[in-house]
Design a protein around this motif. Structure first.
Motif, PDB file in Angstrom:
ATOM      1  N   ARG A  49       0.851  -1.194   0.000  1.00  0.00           N
ATOM      2  CA  ARG A  49       0.000   0.000   0.000  1.00  0.00           C
ATOM      3  C   ARG A  49       0.891   1.250   0.000  1.00  0.00           C
ATOM      4  O   ARG A  49       1.052   1.890  -1.018  1.00  0.00           O
ATOM      5  N   ASP A  50       1.538   1.543   1.124  1.00  0.00           N
ATOM      6  CA  ASP A  50       2.407   2.718   1.175  1.00  0.00           C
ATOM      7  C   ASP A  50       3.608   2.529   0.243  1.00  0.00           C
ATOM      8  O   ASP A  50       3.992   3.439  -0.490  1.00  0.00           O
ATOM      9  N   HIS A  71       3.509   4.425  12.730  1.00  0.00           N
ATOM     10  CA  HIS A  71       3.726   4.392  11.275  1.00  0.00           C
ATOM     11  C   HIS A  71       4.651   5.577  10.976  1.00  0.00           C
ATOM     12  O   HIS A  71       4.210   6.718  10.970  1.00  0.00           O
ATOM     13  N   HIS A 119       7.577   7.775   8.844  1.00  0.00           N
ATOM     14  CA  HIS A 119       8.201   8.058   7.551  1.00  0.00           C
ATOM     15  C   HIS A 119       9.627   8.558   7.759  1.00  0.00           C
ATOM     16  O   HIS A 119       9.985   9.033   8.827  1.00  0.00           O
ATOM     17  N   ASN A 159       9.199   4.601   4.152  1.00  0.00           N
ATOM     18  CA  ASN A 159       8.732   4.236   5.495  1.00  0.00           C
ATOM     19  C   ASN A 159       9.879   3.605   6.281  1.00  0.00           C
ATOM     20  O   ASN A 159      10.940   3.338   5.732  1.00  0.00           O
ATOM     21  N   GLU A 218      -3.213   9.980   1.600  1.00  0.00           N
ATOM     22  CA  GLU A 218      -2.924   8.770   2.352  1.00  0.00           C
ATOM     23  C   GLU A 218      -2.340   9.168   3.680  1.00  0.00           C
ATOM     24  O   GLU A 218      -1.988  10.304   3.897  1.00  0.00           O
ATOM     25  N   GLU A 219      -2.226   8.179   4.572  1.00  0.00           N
ATOM     26  CA  GLU A 219      -1.616   8.576   5.839  1.00  0.00           C
ATOM     27  C   GLU A 219      -0.181   8.073   5.909  1.00  0.00           C
ATOM     28  O   GLU A 219       0.184   7.154   5.273  1.00  0.00           O
TER      29      GLU A 219
END
Ligand SMILES: [Zn+2]
Length: 514
Positions: free
Chosen positions: A13-14, A202, A204, A238, A513-514
């Motif tokens: 996803r990410d 989560h 980054h 990420n 998105e997050e």
């Protein structure tokens, strides 16, 4: 008692939002299967509302991959959540992951909603998700730039509405380990309900601190960490799964937590992801880089030889890196090939095995020794193949520093044989022009890279190309001991994908998105 920390992988996803990455459903399924072998606790398979391609990928993974929880992302509205639920309905353990931004800057400029409206939308979204599945994750996007008082209210109420996982993302990679540790501690103190649910982070990597921030959160009570293979993801990416996991394992004396991960699958997983995304791993990358376990300097080598622990804090075997011994050659039969596939941990269908064996024989004719890396490359090439609407039957090039490069190609397109020739700036360019003509496809080459799969003069070259057609990106890969052939195969593969178009490719909506 040792605490358990769960690994939530969001490579599909990410990670798929990495600029230039476009995976089709076969490739996503292959990655998901490998993630299940790695024993991640959760696979975030995609963002179902974003496109039909994304929906199908989540649905296919939900139906075929057993073991991990399969999560689908949804914004905090009913349409997104209903679509995610539909995609996930056949999963063994489904989870809807819903999110909404909670920082003043995002609420005001992006959402144009008041904090009260955000709170209400979040609670309603969690209730809706809960009406489908027991397992619901709620994320407050841009949490690290949000008002703590507001975050407390948001988390307390979403837990009361049924959230089973609360995620605290550092969406823009802004926080520091000390600050993030403090935020997690404060939230846990002020929101007593948080101890009833899983606490997730989560992070980054914009400032290169994603892994450090995640570890600081683990020390302060986080029980789930979201990460990606090779640290893929938007912008700087990420938190890298392999770094996070090996830090927790190697320094268990400090972190005192248990994981479900089978670390011996780390190297293989990294390889599968870099191969299928076409994003190479830098040689000095921690854990999975080509140099991570190579002790090149003479002094180090001597130390390692006499006692490994002098310079080695982890063993190569612990991440599944075995010496790349020569295993097979031209005379190896099908039995030996199948045996080696098994030893390498592949479970292929009869048809996949046949295709892979054909390619193996083809390569063994040109290359004396076939190594494990070669076999891995062959398998990845064959397993994720979509139906071949275009087949490269023949090509011939001529070039030189005094000559104009020319290329002739013959392809079979949906049964029809077409032959074309072209000149170009070098043999690759000429071949690409001839292929475009033969296939009657107009597109633009945006990226071309070549690397060798293994060592030696007769090594297999792997070419990855990215082409753009009608605003969409398609990736193609080709393998051969001949770099022009590898280039031609890669281009044919990419052109084939434009026809087959199983790809959901980057609709504008996924920017959010997050
Ligand atoms: Zn993210």
């Amino acid at each position: 008692m040792v605490r358990k920390v769960e690994i939530f992988d969001t490579t599909l996803r990410d990670g798929e939002q990495t600029p230039g990455v476009a995976l089709n459903v076969y490739e996503k399924l292959e990655i998901a299967r490998q993630l299940a072998k790695l024993k991640v606790d959760v696979i975030e398979a995609g963002f179902p509302i974003a496109s039909n391609g994304d929906f199908n990928a989540v649905k296919t993974i939900a139906e075929n991959v057993k073991g991990p929880v399969i999560a689908g992302l949804a914004r905090a509205n009913f349409k997104d959540i209903d679509r995610a639920a539909e995609a996930l309905k056949n999963a063994e353990s489904p989870r809807i992951h819903t999110f909404i931004a909670s920082s003043p800057i995002h609420m005001q400029y992006k959402l144009k909603m008041s904090p009260e409206q955000v709170l209400e939308a979040a609670v309603e979204a969690v209730k809706r998700a809960k009406s489908y599945f027991e397992d619901v994750e709620f994320s407050a996007e841009d949490a690290t730039r949000s008002d703590v008082e507001f975050l407390c209210k948001l988390f307390s109420q979403t837990i009361k509405a049924g959230a089973t996982v609360i995620n605290i993302p550092d969406t823009v990679g802004y926080t520091t380990p000390e600050e993030f540790a403090n935020l997690i501690r404060t939230l846990r103190e002020r929101v007593p309900e948080m101890d009833r649910v899983k606490i997730s982070v989560h992070c980054h990597n914009d400032l290169g601190m994603a892994v450090a921030n995640s570890l600081a959160a683990v020390v302060n009570g986080a029980t789930q960490v979201e990460c990606t293979i090779n640290g893929l993801g938007e912008r700087a990416g990420n938190a890298a799964l392999e770094e996070l996991v090996m830090a927790l394992v190697t320094r268990k004396d400090i972190y005192k937590v248990d994981l479900n991960i089978d670390t011996r699958q780390i190297y293989r997983t990294s390889k599968v992801v870099s191969t299928l995304t076409g994003i190479h791993v830098q040689p000095n990358k921690a854990i999975v880089g080509a140099n991570a376990f190579a002790h090149a300097s003479g002094i180090h080598q001597h130390g390692v030889l006499s006692e490994k622990s002098t310079y080695e804090i982890m063993t190569p075997e612990s991440i599944g890196l075995t010496s790349n011994r020569i295993v097979l050659g031209k005379l190896s039969g099908r039995h030996a090939f199948v045996q080696r596939l098994k030893e390498l941990g592949y479970e292929l269908s009869e048809e996949e095995t046949n295709r892979a064996f054909e390619r193996f024989k083809d390569l063994a004719d040109k290359k004396k020794e076939i190594t494990d890396s070669d076999i891995e490359a062959i398998v990845e090439e064959q397993v994720t193949k979509i139906p071949q609407l275009i087949e490269l039957e023949y090509f011939q090039t001529s070039s030189g520093n005094q000559a104009i490069a020319t290329s002739t190609v013959r392809v079979k397109i949906q049964g029809n044989t077409v032959e074309e020739a072209a000149t170009g700036n070098g043999p690759v360019d000429a071949t690409y022009k001839a292929l475009e003509r033969a296939c009657n496809i107009n597109c633009k080459l945006v990226d071309y890279s070549i690397k060798s799969v293994s060592a030696g003069k007769d090594a297999i070259g792997e070419v990855v190309v990215r082409i753009e057609k009608d605003g969409k990106i398609f990736t193609g890969r080709g393998l051969s001991t001949d770099i022009i052939e590898a280039s031609a195969r890669a281009y044919t593969d990419a052109l084939n994908k434009t026809l087959y178009n199983s790809n959901g490719n980057k609709p504008a909506e996924t920017n959010e998105e997050e």
